[in-house]
Write an enzyme that holds these catalytic residues in place. Structure first.
Site, PDB file in Angstrom:
ATOM      1  N   ARG A 172      43.700  44.626  71.092  1.00  0.00           N
ATOM      2  CA  ARG A 172      44.239  45.979  70.905  1.00  0.00           C
ATOM      3  C   ARG A 172      44.141  46.784  72.193  1.00  0.00           C
ATOM      4  NH1 ARG A 172      42.178  46.562  64.601  1.00  0.00           N
ATOM      5  NH2 ARG A 172      44.070  45.634  63.743  1.00  0.00           N
ATOM      6  N   GLN A 229      46.054  52.322  63.201  1.00  0.00           N
ATOM      7  CA  GLN A 229      44.977  52.591  64.162  1.00  0.00           C
ATOM      8  C   GLN A 229      44.394  53.984  63.934  1.00  0.00           C
ATOM      9  OE1 GLN A 229      43.909  50.082  66.143  1.00  0.00           O
ATOM     10  NE2 GLN A 229      45.524  48.955  65.086  1.00  0.00           N
ATOM     11  N   TYR A 254      52.965  46.322  66.711  1.00  0.00           N
ATOM     12  CA  TYR A 254      52.166  45.118  66.442  1.00  0.00           C
ATOM     13  C   TYR A 254      50.689  45.298  66.763  1.00  0.00           C
ATOM     14  CZ  TYR A 254      53.204  43.486  71.353  1.00  0.00           C
ATOM     15  OH  TYR A 254      53.360  43.333  72.704  1.00  0.00           O
ATOM     16  N   GLU A 255      49.900  44.288  66.388  1.00  0.00           N
ATOM     17  CA  GLU A 255      48.431  44.350  66.459  1.00  0.00           C
ATOM     18  C   GLU A 255      47.868  45.538  65.668  1.00  0.00           C
ATOM     19  OE1 GLU A 255      46.345  42.193  67.469  1.00  0.00           O
ATOM     20  OE2 GLU A 255      47.674  40.817  68.517  1.00  0.00           O
ATOM     21  N   GLY A 256      48.529  45.845  64.567  1.00  0.00           N
ATOM     22  CA  GLY A 256      48.139  46.998  63.754  1.00  0.00           C
ATOM     23  C   GLY A 256      48.913  48.213  64.216  1.00  0.00           C
TER      24      GLY A 256
END
Length: 596
Positions: A297, A448, A441-443
């Site tokens: 992240r 977040q 992406y990646e959350g």
């Protein structure tokens, strides 16, 4: 033709002068003897050359002529395979890897600079080593000794690459509802069956083998996220002697047609009884995956920073060359029909905004990287725990705030080009399209923000926030007698006082109305981000103030002034939005959202 130059001077400033990385590395038991500034400088120089001379020149071609899929096989975009070989031959692929298995063991504070150069010069390419590094992190932390010995050396060297297979067509953020199954075999292996989507570089021809880390469920697994396990599934099975064996029953069903990062292959992966091996414990797959999430992240935040830096460099070059109208104060380029557009206040506003965000982002990513290094390499349990708390708090800010302001910067870069910014050959529209995925992406950035507000702030009753607050307060106290720095310290103090008040306000409101957490989360994260960047600018200004006879340091001070006067005040309106509450979000019944 767009160009990219590695911002090595600013990287040296951040590493050496702001954070004194050399001393920090020496103080961490796990890094002693592993790296020194001479080694770091050599790595930065080499990566800078590769980024500007190898990766940047193929960036636009990769966007125009992306990776292709045919009969399950993916051919990388033009020039990518050769660039990959150049990259791995330079030793950059295993930069942060475990030295016991062939990695270089470099700290994240250094690796972050390398990542910025790679991502900034060619984000689609940069995803390949990024995903390999993430897979290596999880495997190194949780894999058996046998798996590590068998796979990590070739992954660190780049002979093999890695991929992370999480998402399914019906399951994105909520991984607890995945359907991919793992059936145990008598020999200790598992048969993996299911479909994964959005798998970055899940198939390609740049490396000899691709090592997938796949989330799946055992037959008797508990429902939800507590029933997920992690499995290593290679593209080609590996023989006992380390040679490649037969093709595994894992195939690429198609690649996605995307808005941006077109040079990379985003794959649909089908597993039809593919052989896999358990990584970590049964039903503990999410814990294994989250080992790499803090690094990944932060890496996504660095992607945003890198692309925004590329956009800024080209916007500056264009603004100095393009002539249009006269300066408000009178002609500057009297020998020309008009002045370069860099003289106009609005163009200056956009350029200064880009510069202020980029340089603060570079410092902030290094700051977060320093906490990652401390948590990993310190032999002091209390110090390591303190660092882990900082990492937990700051990771969602690094991912979401850095990418949000990076997109703002790239849009400003496109705007400076005017109509040319909308035309593909100038490169600025590609930056906007490429950057957009970093917010997803990646959350997603909304997730977040919810993680920050819900888990890290309300969930700890503010205790994690106080760790960061104390760090800033200690710095402010250290500058009590520095009158020259007051113009940066006082705005920082005001921003932190507001953030502390806002933090407690949300905690209090959430006790009676849980909706306040989600309603406040995005704006709260931005308020936090602006305060954090003010902290970075204050730290940089303190270093630069006594050295303003050098134009580099003078530019630092002037950019710091712009930040505190023109960007930092945004937190005031954002805070008011948070305190506007959640009620207005629920004024419409669900059916009232229909418009026709």
């Amino acid at each position: 033709m767009p160009e990219y130059k590695a911002p090595l001077r600013d990287m040296r400033f951040v590493l050496n002068e702001v954070f004194d990385a050399g001393s920090m590395w020496e103080s961490l038991a796990g890094l002693q003897g592993a790296v020194d500034m001479e080694t770091a400088e050599a790595i930065l120089e080499e990566c800078g050359k590769i980024a500007s001379q190898v990766l940047a020149p193929i960036n636009r071609d990769g966007d125009e002529n992306s990776s292709t899929w045919e009969n399950g096989e993916v051919t990388a975009a033009p020039g990518f395979k050769d660039a990959y070989q150049t990259y791995v031959e330079a030793g950059l692929n295993g930069l942060g890897g475990n030295p016991d298995f062939g990695g270089m063991g470099m700290p994240k504070t250094l690796v972050a600079q390398v990542e910025e150069m790679v991502q900034g010069s060619n984000m689609a390419f940069g995803l390949a080593p990024m995903l390999t590094a993430g897979a290596c992190l999880s495997l190194n932390a949780h894999g058996s000794q046998e798996l590590k010995e068998k796979y990590l050396p070739n992954m660190y060297s780049g002979v093999w690459s890695g991929a992370m297979d999480l998402t399914e067509p019906h399951a994105g953020t909520d991984l607890g509802i995945i359907r991919t199954k793992a059936e145990p075999n008598a020999d200790g292996s598992y048969d993996i069956t299911g479909t994964k989507i959005f798998i970055t570089w899940g198939e390609h021809d740049m490396a000899e083998n691709i090592i997938h880390l796949v989330l799946a469920k055992l037959p008797d697994a508990p429902a939800g996220p507590k029933g997920i396990s992690l499995f290593l599934v290679p593209k080609f099975l590996v023989n006992e002697d380390g040679s490649l064996g037969e093709r595994n029953a894992a195939s690429c069903g198609s690649i996605e047609h995307k808005m941006g990062i077109k040079g990379s292959a985003t794959c649909v992966m089908n597993y039809d009884g593919a052989k896999g091996w358990l990584v970590g414990e049964e039903n503990k797959g999410l814990a294994c995956m989250f080992t790499m999430m803090n690094y990944e992240r932060l890496g996504v935040g660095i992607q945003g920073l890198g692309v925004a830096e590329n956009s800024y460099q080209n916007a500056v070059a264009y603004a100095r060359d393009r002539i249009q109208s006269r300066a408000p104060t009178g002609a500057v380029a009297k020998d020309k029909a008009a002045d370069p557009i860099i003289v106009h206040p609005d163009v200056r506003r956009m350029l200064m905004t880009m510069r202020a965000f980029n340089e603060a982002g570079r410092a902030f990513s290094t700051y977060v990287g320093a906490w990652l290094d401390t948590s990993k390499y310190s032999d002091n349990a209390d110090q390591a725990k303190h660092a882990e708390q900082m990492v937990a708090l700051l990771t969602p800010v690094a991912k979401a705030f850095m990418t949000d302001v990076a997109l703002e910067s790239a849009i400003a870069g496109q705007q400076i080009f005017g109509g040319h910014g909308f035309i593909r050959e100038w490169g600025q529209e590609q930056h906007v399209r490429d950057l957009r995925i970093t917010q997803i992406y990646e959350g997603t950035n909304g997730i977040q923000a919810l993680d920050l507000m819900g888990r890290k702030i309300v969930g700890t009753n503010g205790s994690l926030y106080k760790v960061f607050e104390q760090d800033v307060n200690d710095f402010v106290a250290s500058q009590a007698g520095n009158e020259a720095a007051a113009e940066f310290i006082e705005p920082l103090k005001a921003a932190m006082e507001n953030l502390s008040d806002l933090t407690q306000w949300v905690i209090d409101q959430a006790q009676s109305n849980p909706n306040e957490i989600g309603a406040a989360s995005v704006e709260y994260l931005h308020v936090f981000g602006y305060a954090a960047y003010a902290y970075m600018w204050a730290k940089m200004a303190v270093v630069a103030l006594p050295k303003q006879d050098d134009s580099f340091y003078k530019a630092k001070v002037e950019t710091a002034r712009f930040y505190v006067k023109r960007l930092l005040p945004r937190y005031i309106g954002l805070s008011a939005t948070v305190k506007g509450g959640s009620e207005s979000l629920y004024g419409l019944d669900d059916e009232m959202f229909e418009t026709a």
